[in-house]
Design a protein around this motif. Structure first.
Motif, PDB file in Angstrom:
ATOM      1  N   MET A   1     -29.336  18.836 -30.708  1.00 26.35           N
ATOM      2  CA  MET A   1     -30.404  17.875 -31.031  1.00 26.35           C
ATOM      3  C   MET A   1     -31.335  18.429 -32.102  1.00 26.35           C
ATOM      4  SD  MET A   1     -29.675  15.343 -29.097  1.00 26.35           S
ATOM      5  CE  MET A   1     -27.967  15.824 -28.918  1.00 26.35           C
ATOM      6  N   MET A   2     -31.728  19.687 -31.951  1.00 28.86           N
ATOM      7  CA  MET A   2     -32.638  20.302 -32.919  1.00 28.86           C
ATOM      8  C   MET A   2     -31.960  20.484 -34.276  1.00 28.86           C
ATOM      9  SD  MET A   2     -35.310  20.368 -31.153  1.00 28.86           S
ATOM     10  CE  MET A   2     -36.353  21.201 -32.304  1.00 28.86           C
TER      11      MET A   2
ATOM     12  N   VAL B   1     -25.500  13.049 -26.491  1.00 25.55           N
ATOM     13  CA  VAL B   1     -26.348  12.714 -25.338  1.00 25.55           C
ATOM     14  C   VAL B   1     -25.608  11.826 -24.347  1.00 25.55           C
ATOM     15  CG1 VAL B   1     -28.398  11.392 -24.655  1.00 25.55           C
ATOM     16  CG2 VAL B   1     -28.577  13.136 -26.402  1.00 25.55           C
TER      17      VAL B   1
ATOM     18  N   HIS C   1     -26.810  22.717 -21.226  1.00 32.20           N
ATOM     19  CA  HIS C   1     -28.105  22.103 -21.536  1.00 32.20           C
ATOM     20  C   HIS C   1     -28.720  22.732 -22.789  1.00 32.20           C
ATOM     21  CE1 HIS C   1     -27.689  20.106 -17.768  1.00 32.20           C
ATOM     22  NE2 HIS C   1     -27.940  21.169 -17.037  1.00 32.20           N
ATOM     23  N   ILE C   2     -28.617  24.039 -22.893  1.00 32.08           N
ATOM     24  CA  ILE C   2     -29.151  24.742 -24.072  1.00 32.08           C
ATOM     25  C   ILE C   2     -28.371  24.333 -25.318  1.00 32.08           C
ATOM     26  CG2 ILE C   2     -29.410  27.023 -25.150  1.00 32.08           C
ATOM     27  CD1 ILE C   2     -29.914  28.078 -22.241  1.00 32.08           C
TER      28      ILE C   2
ATOM     29  N   LYS D   1     -26.382  12.909 -32.424  1.00 30.33           N
ATOM     30  CA  LYS D   1     -27.271  13.005 -31.275  1.00 30.33           C
ATOM     31  C   LYS D   1     -26.892  11.990 -30.195  1.00 30.33           C
ATOM     32  CE  LYS D   1     -31.673  14.113 -32.341  1.00 30.33           C
ATOM     33  NZ  LYS D   1     -32.991  14.077 -33.006  1.00 30.33           N
TER      34      LYS D   1
ATOM     35  N   HIS E   1     -29.391  20.859 -26.382  1.00 34.78           N
ATOM     36  CA  HIS E   1     -30.712  20.923 -27.024  1.00 34.78           C
ATOM     37  C   HIS E   1     -30.591  21.495 -28.436  1.00 34.78           C
ATOM     38  CE1 HIS E   1     -34.764  22.631 -27.831  1.00 34.78           C
ATOM     39  NE2 HIS E   1     -35.102  21.433 -27.405  1.00 34.78           N
ATOM     40  N   ASP E   2     -29.784  22.534 -28.599  1.00 38.64           N
ATOM     41  CA  ASP E   2     -29.566  23.119 -29.931  1.00 38.64           C
ATOM     42  C   ASP E   2     -28.957  22.098 -30.892  1.00 38.64           C
ATOM     43  OD1 ASP E   2     -30.604  25.540 -29.108  1.00 38.64           O
ATOM     44  OD2 ASP E   2     -28.641  26.529 -28.911  1.00 38.64           O
TER      45      ASP E   2
END
Length: 163
Positions: free
Chosen positions: A109-110, A83, A102-103, A79, A106-107
């Motif tokens: 990170m999740m 980032v 961006h997506i 992460k 985010h994926d």
């Protein structure tokens, strides 16, 4: 008030103001650290799953605790590395060329969070694949061709690297 005083002193003695747009020197960003961390999540997940099947003992408990802590730390590294590159390196030209970045971030990170929460190998492999996709985009923005090569250490999954 102190800032204004410092600015006045700077002007008085002729200190030139400089600005930097990156936290680290430009051109040394590399998603390789995130890939190694993602591979480590898979390997640690494997060790946890293997260890869980062993008879209960203090050694088993020790291995489970240590590997869980290490897996969480490696997922956190994924992460952090992603980032930093996304936030510091990706600017308007890169984002315009790759609007889904961006997506994808985010994926990642999740997915890293899910890896911290559980011990599903498929989720850990998915994390590696998402970081691979990020690495491909990163290198494309620099005009560098990539290839997928199997890592030379367990879990021996393919990773993106520049040619």
């Amino acid at each position: 008030m102190i800032n204004r005083l410092a600015d006045a002193i700077d002007q008085l003695i002729g200190v030139e103001t400089v600005d930097a747009h990156c936290d680290i020197p430009c051109k040394i960003y590399d998603p390789a650290l995130a890939l190694v961390a993602a591979l480590s999540v898979v390997r640690l997940t494997d060790i946890l799953l293997e260890t869980a099947e062993k008879p209960d003992s203090i050694e088993r408990t020790n291995t489970l605790v240590r590997c869980t802590a290490a897996k969480e730390a490696e997922a956190a590294k994924v992460k952090e590395e992603i980032v930093v590159i996304w936030g510091d390196y990706f600017k308007a030209p890169q984002i315009e060329a790759h609007p889904d970045i961006h997506i994808l971030v985010h994926d990642i990170m999740m997915s890293a969070s899910r890896c911290k929460q559980g011990v599903l190998r498929a989720e850990a492999e998915a994390l590696v694949e998402k970081v691979n996709a990020f690495a491909e985009i990163f290198w494309q923005t620099k005009g560098v061709k990539t290839e997928r090569r199997e890592a030379h250490y367990p879990p021996s999954l393919p990773v993106v690297r520049p040619i």
